[in-house]
Design an enzyme around this catalytic site. Structure first.
Site, PDB file in Angstrom:
ATOM      1  N   PRO A   2       6.006 -52.960  -9.656  1.00 63.89           N
ATOM      2  CA  PRO A   2       5.189 -53.123 -10.855  1.00 63.89           C
ATOM      3  C   PRO A   2       4.330 -54.377 -10.758  1.00 63.89           C
ATOM      4  CG  PRO A   2       7.451 -52.583 -11.425  1.00 63.89           C
ATOM      5  CD  PRO A   2       7.437 -52.861  -9.958  1.00 63.89           C
ATOM      6  N   GLU A   3       3.039 -54.237 -11.052  1.00 68.63           N
ATOM      7  CA  GLU A   3       2.120 -55.366 -11.030  1.00 68.63           C
ATOM      8  C   GLU A   3       1.748 -55.742 -12.467  1.00 68.63           C
ATOM      9  OE1 GLU A   3       1.393 -57.091  -8.484  1.00 68.63           O
ATOM     10  OE2 GLU A   3       1.857 -55.825  -6.752  1.00 68.63           O
ATOM     11  N   HIS A  92      22.833 -48.231 -11.793  1.00 68.42           N
ATOM     12  CA  HIS A  92      21.816 -49.278 -11.748  1.00 68.42           C
ATOM     13  C   HIS A  92      21.281 -49.676 -13.118  1.00 68.42           C
ATOM     14  CE1 HIS A  92      22.033 -48.683  -7.484  1.00 68.42           C
ATOM     15  NE2 HIS A  92      21.425 -47.514  -7.523  1.00 68.42           N
ATOM     16  N   ARG A 111      17.224 -51.788  -6.821  1.00 64.66           N
ATOM     17  CA  ARG A 111      17.271 -52.737  -5.687  1.00 64.66           C
ATOM     18  C   ARG A 111      17.797 -54.111  -6.078  1.00 64.66           C
ATOM     19  NH1 ARG A 111      11.768 -51.577  -2.142  1.00 64.66           N
ATOM     20  NH2 ARG A 111      11.898 -49.301  -2.181  1.00 64.66           N
ATOM     21  N   ARG A 153     -10.880 -72.913   3.413  1.00 67.01           N
ATOM     22  CA  ARG A 153      -9.768 -71.994   3.686  1.00 67.01           C
ATOM     23  C   ARG A 153     -10.209 -70.891   4.647  1.00 67.01           C
ATOM     24  NH1 ARG A 153      -5.442 -71.332  -1.112  1.00 67.01           N
ATOM     25  NH2 ARG A 153      -5.769 -73.326  -2.171  1.00 67.01           N
TER      26      ARG A 153
END
Length: 272
Positions: A2-3, A92, A111, A153
């Site tokens: 998920p972002e 879970h 997880r 950079r």
């Protein structure tokens, strides 16, 4: 995983169910998350009222009436659901937070890379949030900021904007889509991108993330919102996951290249 748009979708989904609600019993079935659940979490949450459901980067932040905050991170595969307490837990389902409305928040994480942590009122800054860059919708995030920070950079510009210390929320999918819309090739050195290009890129990052939030995120693998709804921003992806398919703008085949151990997708004609 998920972002930011997915987490914001979940925040908006749970907000009407938790605001003003008092927490009752808290059940911790398995504290062994990436950051272990504190042993005293149930006792410290019980009786507290939730005053705000906020988000910082990919963390949900529930503000409590005593000044404490509850940090929830979904890790790679976590979910948080609003459920009726009669729904039996499955494998879970690690933490239940019962509310005085008769509903509960259930944290599910196969997880166990996520977190459910109490952030005490006496701590002005939480270690997990201390070094995060600005939010993409914050006035502090703009093209001049990116340009100045990028000088010298040599890292690829895609890695630069994905760095959470630079700006939060530009994950792999959304960085690829934003760079396409800004016509910047993801392999270019961050220090070689011009100020004008960064002004465009900052605008496109906000645009892409806002569109993804409106559409409920991007459903890849198993993401779902707080009440089980699926996001559908994936239907509008220009480059991500489209290797070999024609560019939606010019027809050139989309290329894939691994940058910083992540698959990156771009059009060799539209992006320079």
């Amino acid at each position: 995983m998920p972002e930011l748009p997915e987490v914001e979708t979940i925040r908006r989904g749970i907000e009407p169910h938790v605001l003003g609600r008092r927490i009752g019993r808290v059940v911790v079935r398995d504290p062994r998350l990436r950051w272990p659940v504190q042993p005293d979490l149930p006792a410290r949450l019980a009786g507290r009222r939730i005053e705000q459901a906020a988000r910082r980067a990919k963390y949900l932040v529930l503000h409590l009436d005593n000044g404490d905050r509850l940090l929830i991170h979904l890790g790679m595969s976590g979910r948080i659901w609003v459920l009726d307490p009669t729904v039996a837990p499955i494998k879970h389902d690690h933490v239940d937070i019962e509310l005085d409305s008769g509903q509960l928040l259930r944290f599910h994480d196969p997880r166990r890379f996520g977190a459910v942590l109490l952030w005490s009122a006496g701590e002005p800054h939480h270690e997990l949030l201390r070094h995060l860059g600005p939010e993409p919708f914050d006035p502090a995030f703009h093209g001049d900021y990116l340009f100045e920070l990028s000088r010298g950079r040599s890292a690829a510009v895609k890695n630069f904007v994905m760095d959470g210390n630079v700006v939060v929320g530009a994950g792999n999918i959304y960085a690829a889509e934003s760079l396409f819309r800004a016509a910047i090739r993801p392999t270019r050195a961050a220090g070689k991108v011009t100020r004008a290009e960064y002004v465009e890129l900052a605008s496109r990052i906000r645009e892409v993330l806002n569109e993804a939030i409106v559409r409920g995120g991007t459903t890849l693998r198993d993401f779902a919102g707080a009440t089980g709804e699926l996001g559908y921003f994936q239907q509008e992806l220009y480059v991500y996951g489209r290797e070999g398919e024609p560019c939606r703008r010019c027809g050139t085949g989309i290329r894939r290249k691994v940058i910083g151990q992540r698959s990156s997708f771009y059009c060799t004609r539209c992006q320079r």
